[in-house]
Design an enzyme around this catalytic site. Structure first.
Site, PDB file in Angstrom:
ATOM      1  N   SER A 147      26.711   4.324 -22.783  1.00  0.00           N
ATOM      2  CA  SER A 147      25.804   3.813 -21.760  1.00  0.00           C
ATOM      3  C   SER A 147      24.813   4.891 -21.331  1.00  0.00           C
ATOM      4  CB  SER A 147      26.610   3.272 -20.575  1.00  0.00           C
ATOM      5  OG  SER A 147      25.775   2.618 -19.661  1.00  0.00           O
ATOM      6  N   ASP A 310      22.127  -2.371 -20.998  1.00  0.00           N
ATOM      7  CA  ASP A 310      22.793  -3.322 -20.109  1.00  0.00           C
ATOM      8  C   ASP A 310      22.401  -3.103 -18.650  1.00  0.00           C
ATOM      9  OD1 ASP A 310      24.227  -0.990 -19.672  1.00  0.00           O
ATOM     10  OD2 ASP A 310      26.183  -1.831 -20.188  1.00  0.00           O
TER      11      ASP A 310
END
Length: 581
Positions: A147, A310
């Site tokens: 991430s 995301d």
């Protein structure tokens, strides 16, 4: 097995990857560094397995990836046998170091067990992996990503056949199979070409992209507004060296936007994230170059996604014409208000509609949803719990999902994805900006209107990074101190309610009642003050951090900001005292 035994086993292993062998021999000269490499195995937290790249059981490398994948293969075969093997596993990866290599190691390991792997031919966003699992009716999915962590990290996230991240019960079962693999060094895997020849490795790409883009179109609420005014809205976008570049640009074009300026310095994937201190849209500094573009082109909206796409951050102009980076809670409030107001106007809000948010997300969302007659349901931190609820809604028919979000810049509009989706959020934010621009308003104007209507909700987050074994012990000490001696008051305001998600008990001091918390056990503490303020403490599941969330509500912006500063200062002073002991 003690860490020294694990270290010795790795040091003696003749066939150790040459790069890892060189790193290990160098680090073995420092016993403390060596202990950190082996004192534990990487664990699955709120976002799966994540750690620094390097040698050792406490690092992510081809051997720990094989171990995780071996556990996944055994888990799938135990739960569904040949049927699960045929369904296969979808594998995606981001722009980080070793991501493609780890994706292939995953495919080879599950392929050894006769489980088919669908591997994206090049890097793709995490939400597209979630979509692909559902689209291909696969048994599971894996995405190799860390991430927004620093460049030295990578990670391994597992998804179930519903496209959602594994929930604690399933993750615990998977971990059991992973831990049964006692010697990760002994795992061997077949070659890539052999698996292709046997039909156990298939590369995917454009066909999934096209199907995903078609689904993205279904979240549009005001296509005519965009077609009429989309050319007037000026958008600056940065993928922050990650995976969102192509899909966001394609999606914006499909939605009808014409004036899109991509930050060229950050458009190409880069595992070093060389233009930013942190590739995290939660950090204001990440938008420094994008804001320069915004000023150059007089942009109405600036958007940035994290490396695996995301999370979305947005920047808008305030009343003085200056660019302001919004928080995740503020962006969530704007998207939610736009969605519910437009659906109500179009007669699209059904009676049993529901909004999902996490326990550390602003209560402003609940106030907005309530105003539209929509129920808000809280989940634990981690979007997998929101995905789990969406699945439950589909199975029981109890609610109709409308919107899900968390304060850490994660949003979901269409449930064809079961994880936070920055691609969806970027397109929806652009649509909202176009809609309100047609009315002569900026998104900042809309945010101020929301505050004036529902109250000035303000939130902040503080994180303390505490690395290694010593750091883990300090985090444990913080949680133990607050759990065993909860504060009676903060800033002179009494603590009215205490929630302990580990014991699953809610203590209401004013009412003299203790009631159960109907959420899974989690090492989280939350304290509500008598003036509607609250703060929450939780160790991160994916990073060596302890996180502190603060929230207040006031009648004016100035009052809220003053309350927030005072609450944050006093709680962090308590934490500092604990760390000094």
């Amino acid at each position: 097995m003690e860490w020294k035994q694990r270290a010795e086993r790795w040091l003696r292993f003749e066939n150790l990857d040459p790069e890892l062998k060189k790193q290990l021999e160098e680090m073995a000269k420092d016993e403390k560094k060596l202990e950190d490499l082996f004192y534990k195995y990487l664990e699955f937290g709120t976002g799966g397995m994540r750690g620094e790249i390097g040698p050792g059981t406490n690092r992510i490398n081809i051997y720990t990836v094989r171990k995780a994948s071996e556990g996944l293969a055994r888990f799938l075969l135990a739960s569904g046998g040949e049927e699960k093997a045929k369904q296969g596993v979808v594998i995606a990866y981001d722009s980080r170091r070793k991501s493609r290599e780890f994706a292939l190691e995953t495919a080879k390991t599950v392929g050894k067990h006769g489980i088919k792997a669908y591997v994206f031919e090049s890097l793709r966003p995490t939400p597209e992996l979630s979509f692909a699992v559902r689209y291909l009716h696969a048994a599971a999915g894996v995405v190799i990503t860390a991430s927004h962590n620093p460049p030295e990290y990578n990670g391994y996230k597992v998804y179930g056949e519903d496209g959602g991240q594994l929930t604690p019960k399933a993750a615990d079962e998977l971990i059991r199979y992973v831990y049964e693999v006692e010697d990760e060094l002994s795992l061997t895997v077949p070659g890539e070409q052999e698996l292709i020849d046997r039909g156990l490795l298939q590369y995917i790409g454009e066909n999934i992209d096209l199907a995903y883009i078609e689904k993205l179109k279904t979240i549009q609420l005001n296509r005519d507004v965009i077609l009429n005014g989309g050319k007037d809205l000026k958008i600056v976008f940065t993928p922050l060296h990650g995976t969102a570049g192509q899909l966001v640009q394609t999606g914006l074009r499909e939605f009808g936007f014409q004036n899109v300026y991509v930050v060229k310095e950050q458009e190409q994937p880069d595992p070093d994230f060389s233009t930013v201190k942190s590739p995290n849209p939660e950090e204001h500094e990440a938008f420094e170059i994008a804001i320069r573009y915004g000023k150059k082109y007089d942009a109405d909206l600036i958007m940035g996604t994290d490396p695996d796409s995301d999370r979305l951050g947005i920047v808008v102009k305030n009343g003085q014409g200056d660019y302001v980076v919004l928080t995740g809670n503020q962006t969530g409030a704007i998207l939610l208000y736009y969605l519910l107001s437009q659906k109500k106007e179009k007669g699209m809000l059904v009676r049993n509609s529901a909004v999902l948010k996490t326990i550390v997300t602003s209560e402003l969302g609940r106030a907005i949803a309530s105003d539209f007659g929509v129920e808000t349901i809280d989940t634990l931190t981690g979007f997998k719990f929101i995905g789990e609820k969406i699945k439950e809604f589909k199975e029981t028919g109890s609610h109709v999902f409308q919107f899900g979000y968390e304060e850490s810049y994660g949003y979901l509009i269409g449930d064809f994805v079961r994880d936070k989706d920055a691609i969806q959020a970027a397109l929806f934010a652009a649509e909202a900006a176009a809609y309100y621009k047609a009315q002569g308003k900026s998104l900042y104007d809309v945010l101020m209107e929301i505050y004036k209507k529902y109250g000035f909700y303000k939130e902040s987050l503080r994180s303390i990074t505490l690395k290694g074994k010593d750091g883990a012990e300090k985090i444990r000490a913080i949680m133990d101190a607050f759990r065993q001696n909860p504060p009676e008051e903060v800033s002179g305001i009494p603590v009215a309610i205490t929630e302990d998600y580990l014991t699953q008990k809610r203590v209401d001091k004013a009412a003299g009642q203790t009631t159960p918390i109907h959420l899974p056990k989690s090492n989280v503490l939350k304290y509500y003050l008598a003036d509607e303020s609250w703060f929450c403490i939780r160790p991160s599941g994916t990073e060596p951090k302890c996180k502190f969330y603060f929230a207040v509500r006031g009648d004016s912006e100035a009052q809220s900001e003053a309350r927030l500063r005072q609450l944050e200062t006093n709680v962090m002073a308590m934490v500092e005292k604990i760390l000094q002991k």
